[in-house]
Design a protein around this motif. Structure first.
Motif, PDB file in Angstrom:
ATOM      1  N   LEU A   1      52.807   9.120  40.304  1.00 56.44           N
ATOM      2  CA  LEU A   1      52.067   7.962  40.796  1.00 56.44           C
ATOM      3  C   LEU A   1      51.146   7.484  39.683  1.00 56.44           C
ATOM      4  O   LEU A   1      50.294   8.231  39.212  1.00 56.44           O
ATOM      5  CB  LEU A   1      51.262   8.322  42.044  1.00 56.44           C
ATOM      6  N   LEU A   2      51.343   6.246  39.265  1.00 54.83           N
ATOM      7  CA  LEU A   2      50.589   5.649  38.170  1.00 54.83           C
ATOM      8  C   LEU A   2      49.596   4.648  38.750  1.00 54.83           C
ATOM      9  O   LEU A   2      49.988   3.708  39.441  1.00 54.83           O
ATOM     10  CB  LEU A   2      51.557   4.945  37.207  1.00 54.83           C
ATOM     11  N   ASP A   3      48.317   4.884  38.486  1.00 58.46           N
ATOM     12  CA  ASP A   3      47.270   3.958  38.919  1.00 58.46           C
ATOM     13  C   ASP A   3      46.929   3.031  37.765  1.00 58.46           C
ATOM     14  O   ASP A   3      46.625   3.490  36.660  1.00 58.46           O
ATOM     15  CB  ASP A   3      46.013   4.719  39.349  1.00 58.46           C
ATOM     16  N   VAL A   4      46.990   1.733  38.029  1.00 61.00           N
ATOM     17  CA  VAL A   4      46.650   0.724  37.028  1.00 61.00           C
ATOM     18  C   VAL A   4      45.332   0.085  37.463  1.00 61.00           C
ATOM     19  O   VAL A   4      45.297  -0.687  38.411  1.00 61.00           O
ATOM     20  CB  VAL A   4      47.760  -0.341  36.890  1.00 61.00           C
ATOM     21  N   SER A   5      44.249   0.461  36.769  1.00 53.69           N
ATOM     22  CA  SER A   5      42.932  -0.106  37.054  1.00 53.69           C
ATOM     23  C   SER A   5      42.776  -1.373  36.231  1.00 53.69           C
ATOM     24  O   SER A   5      43.203  -1.436  35.083  1.00 53.69           O
ATOM     25  CB  SER A   5      41.835   0.893  36.693  1.00 53.69           C
ATOM     26  N   MET A   6      42.138  -2.375  36.833  1.00 48.29           N
ATOM     27  CA  MET A   6      42.094  -3.706  36.238  1.00 48.29           C
ATOM     28  C   MET A   6      40.659  -4.210  36.041  1.00 48.29           C
ATOM     29  O   MET A   6      40.254  -5.200  36.648  1.00 48.29           O
ATOM     30  CB  MET A   6      42.868  -4.670  37.133  1.00 48.29           C
ATOM     31  N   PRO A   7      39.863  -3.561  35.194  1.00 50.39           N
ATOM     32  CA  PRO A   7      38.508  -4.070  34.978  1.00 50.39           C
ATOM     33  C   PRO A   7      38.530  -5.432  34.283  1.00 50.39           C
ATOM     34  O   PRO A   7      39.215  -5.611  33.279  1.00 50.39           O
ATOM     35  CB  PRO A   7      37.842  -3.011  34.102  1.00 50.39           C
ATOM     36  N   VAL A   8      37.799  -6.369  34.841  1.00 47.76           N
ATOM     37  CA  VAL A   8      37.674  -7.701  34.246  1.00 47.76           C
ATOM     38  C   VAL A   8      36.537  -7.600  33.232  1.00 47.76           C
ATOM     39  O   VAL A   8      35.385  -7.361  33.591  1.00 47.76           O
ATOM     40  CB  VAL A   8      37.377  -8.765  35.321  1.00 47.76           C
ATOM     41  N   ALA A   9      36.869  -7.742  31.951  1.00 47.49           N
ATOM     42  CA  ALA A   9      35.905  -7.530  30.884  1.00 47.49           C
ATOM     43  C   ALA A   9      35.179  -8.808  30.467  1.00 47.49           C
ATOM     44  O   ALA A   9      34.073  -8.740  29.937  1.00 47.49           O
ATOM     45  CB  ALA A   9      36.592  -6.918  29.665  1.00 47.49           C
ATOM     46  N   HIS A  10      35.809  -9.968  30.690  1.00 45.85           N
ATOM     47  CA  HIS A  10      35.209 -11.221  30.211  1.00 45.85           C
ATOM     48  C   HIS A  10      35.761 -12.391  31.013  1.00 45.85           C
ATOM     49  O   HIS A  10      36.970 -12.454  31.277  1.00 45.85           O
ATOM     50  CB  HIS A  10      35.531 -11.410  28.728  1.00 45.85           C
ATOM     51  N   LEU A  11      34.871 -13.306  31.376  1.00 41.79           N
ATOM     52  CA  LEU A  11      35.278 -14.578  31.985  1.00 41.79           C
ATOM     53  C   LEU A  11      34.708 -15.682  31.108  1.00 41.79           C
ATOM     54  O   LEU A  11      33.496 -15.899  31.080  1.00 41.79           O
ATOM     55  CB  LEU A  11      34.735 -14.699  33.414  1.00 41.79           C
ATOM     56  N   GLY A  12      35.580 -16.344  30.357  1.00 44.11           N
ATOM     57  CA  GLY A  12      35.155 -17.431  29.485  1.00 44.11           C
ATOM     58  C   GLY A  12      35.294 -18.770  30.196  1.00 44.11           C
ATOM     59  O   GLY A  12      35.476 -18.836  31.406  1.00 44.11           O
ATOM     60  N   THR A  13      35.243 -19.840  29.432  1.00 47.06           N
ATOM     61  CA  THR A  13      35.398 -21.180  30.003  1.00 47.06           C
ATOM     62  C   THR A  13      36.840 -21.413  30.446  1.00 47.06           C
ATOM     63  O   THR A  13      37.091 -21.849  31.562  1.00 47.06           O
ATOM     64  CB  THR A  13      34.989 -22.250  28.967  1.00 47.06           C
ATOM     65  N   THR A  14      37.785 -21.090  29.557  1.00 46.09           N
ATOM     66  CA  THR A  14      39.207 -21.305  29.861  1.00 46.09           C
ATOM     67  C   THR A  14      39.991 -19.994  29.863  1.00 46.09           C
ATOM     68  O   THR A  14      41.200 -20.016  30.070  1.00 46.09           O
ATOM     69  CB  THR A  14      39.855 -22.240  28.822  1.00 46.09           C
ATOM     70  N   SER A  15      39.316 -18.877  29.610  1.00 48.49           N
ATOM     71  CA  SER A  15      40.049 -17.620  29.474  1.00 48.49           C
ATOM     72  C   SER A  15      39.399 -16.489  30.250  1.00 48.49           C
ATOM     73  O   SER A  15      38.250 -16.584  30.679  1.00 48.49           O
ATOM     74  CB  SER A  15      40.140 -17.225  27.996  1.00 48.49           C
ATOM     75  N   MET A  16      40.163 -15.412  30.394  1.00 49.63           N
ATOM     76  CA  MET A  16      39.638 -14.180  30.977  1.00 49.63           C
ATOM     77  C   MET A  16      40.297 -13.012  30.269  1.00 49.63           C
ATOM     78  O   MET A  16      41.429 -13.117  29.781  1.00 49.63           O
ATOM     79  CB  MET A  16      39.869 -14.114  32.480  1.00 49.63           C
ATOM     80  N   VAL A  17      39.574 -11.899  30.186  1.00 54.99           N
ATOM     81  CA  VAL A  17      40.081 -10.689  29.540  1.00 54.99           C
ATOM     82  C   VAL A  17      40.050  -9.554  30.554  1.00 54.99           C
ATOM     83  O   VAL A  17      39.023  -9.329  31.212  1.00 54.99           O
ATOM     84  CB  VAL A  17      39.240 -10.312  28.299  1.00 54.99           C
ATOM     85  N   VAL A  18      41.175  -8.877  30.680  1.00 51.00           N
ATOM     86  CA  VAL A  18      41.289  -7.699  31.537  1.00 51.00           C
ATOM     87  C   VAL A  18      41.605  -6.524  30.619  1.00 51.00           C
ATOM     88  O   VAL A  18      42.390  -6.658  29.678  1.00 51.00           O
ATOM     89  CB  VAL A  18      42.395  -7.879  32.597  1.00 51.00           C
ATOM     90  N   ARG A  19      40.972  -5.383  30.878  1.00 55.31           N
ATOM     91  CA  ARG A  19      41.222  -4.173  30.076  1.00 55.31           C
ATOM     92  C   ARG A  19      41.858  -3.112  30.961  1.00 55.31           C
ATOM     93  O   ARG A  19      41.161  -2.239  31.493  1.00 55.31           O
ATOM     94  CB  ARG A  19      39.909  -3.667  29.470  1.00 55.31           C
ATOM     95  N   PRO A  20      43.182  -3.183  31.127  1.00 59.33           N
ATOM     96  CA  PRO A  20      43.848  -2.255  32.037  1.00 59.33           C
ATOM     97  C   PRO A  20      43.758  -0.808  31.562  1.00 59.33           C
ATOM     98  O   PRO A  20      43.752  -0.525  30.362  1.00 59.33           O
ATOM     99  CB  PRO A  20      45.305  -2.729  32.019  1.00 59.33           C
ATOM    100  N   VAL A  21      43.665   0.093  32.540  1.00 57.55           N
ATOM    101  CA  VAL A  21      43.668   1.530  32.281  1.00 57.55           C
ATOM    102  C   VAL A  21      44.742   2.135  33.174  1.00 57.55           C
ATOM    103  O   VAL A  21      44.735   1.928  34.388  1.00 57.55           O
ATOM    104  CB  VAL A  21      42.292   2.166  32.576  1.00 57.55           C
ATOM    105  N   PHE A  22      45.670   2.860  32.557  1.00 61.12           N
ATOM    106  CA  PHE A  22      46.785   3.487  33.260  1.00 61.12           C
ATOM    107  C   PHE A  22      46.506   4.984  33.357  1.00 61.12           C
ATOM    108  O   PHE A  22      46.315   5.636  32.334  1.00 61.12           O
ATOM    109  CB  PHE A  22      48.089   3.256  32.480  1.00 61.12           C
ATOM    110  N   ARG A  23      46.514   5.527  34.592  1.00 58.79           N
ATOM    111  CA  ARG A  23      46.236   6.956  34.788  1.00 58.79           C
ATOM    112  C   ARG A  23      47.218   7.560  35.784  1.00 58.79           C
ATOM    113  O   ARG A  23      47.632   6.899  36.730  1.00 58.79           O
ATOM    114  CB  ARG A  23      44.833   7.169  35.360  1.00 58.79           C
ATOM    115  N   VAL A  24      47.532   8.826  35.543  1.00 58.14           N
ATOM    116  CA  VAL A  24      48.250   9.643  36.513  1.00 58.14           C
ATOM    117  C   VAL A  24      47.289  10.774  36.838  1.00 58.14           C
ATOM    118  O   VAL A  24      47.009  11.624  35.988  1.00 58.14           O
ATOM    119  CB  VAL A  24      49.577  10.196  35.948  1.00 58.14           C
TER     120      VAL A  24
END
Length: 153
Positions: A77-100
């Motif tokens: 079972l692979l958990d994909v965590s999706m922390p939102v690291a940045h919300l810009g004017t036209t962009s967004m950055v997500v820093r996924p972390v994959f864990r078992v």
């Protein structure tokens, strides 16, 4: 209402066909897993993706980086965590972390840009999307915090 720094997490089960000759998930599948997790996060937090596109907004990947730490294996079972690291004017950055379980499998950073589906030009992030994602904004970009929406395999 979620608190600042909460992290959406999606769980999936590694299928046999996703593993390579070394018995671990083939590296290219991690971006696919990320895309599945992003779709589930969008469905849970923002709503129907198609409605957003019909409303004149789409989201494209501008940059993606994955750092491989360990290999996930068949039937884990692979958990994909999706922390939102940045919300810009036209962009967004997500820093996924994959864990078992407690094992860090991979992590990375994906930058998305909002566009107009017709012209393909950049577009400011819809205010309703920003207001929904802001509580999940995690300035440190780490996967600390509670899971706010885990899907079953």
């Amino acid at each position: 209402m979620p608190g600042m720094g909460e992290v959406f997490t999606h769980r999936l089960r590694v299928r046999y066909s996703e593993c390579d000759q070394q018995g671990v998930v083939f590296n290219g599948h991690y971006l696919f897993f990320y895309d599945v997790a992003l779709t589930e996060m969008w469905r849970a937090l923002v709503g129907d993706y198609g409605e957003m596109v019909e409303g004149g907004y789409d989201l494209v990947v501008a940059e993606a980086r994955i750092r491989y730490r360990d290999g996930a294996r068949f039937d884990e079972l692979l958990d994909v965590s999706m922390p939102v690291a940045h919300l810009g004017t036209t962009s967004m950055v997500v820093r996924p972390v994959f864990r078992v379980g407690g094992r860090l499998i991979a992590d990375g950073e994906v930058r998305h840009v909002f566009i107009d589906p017709a012209s393909k030009g950049k577009r400011e992030m819809p205010p309703e999307v920003r207001s929904v994602l802001e509580p999940f904004l995690d300035g440190a970009g780490q996967a600390a915090g509670a899971s706010s929406g885990a899907s079953s395999p």
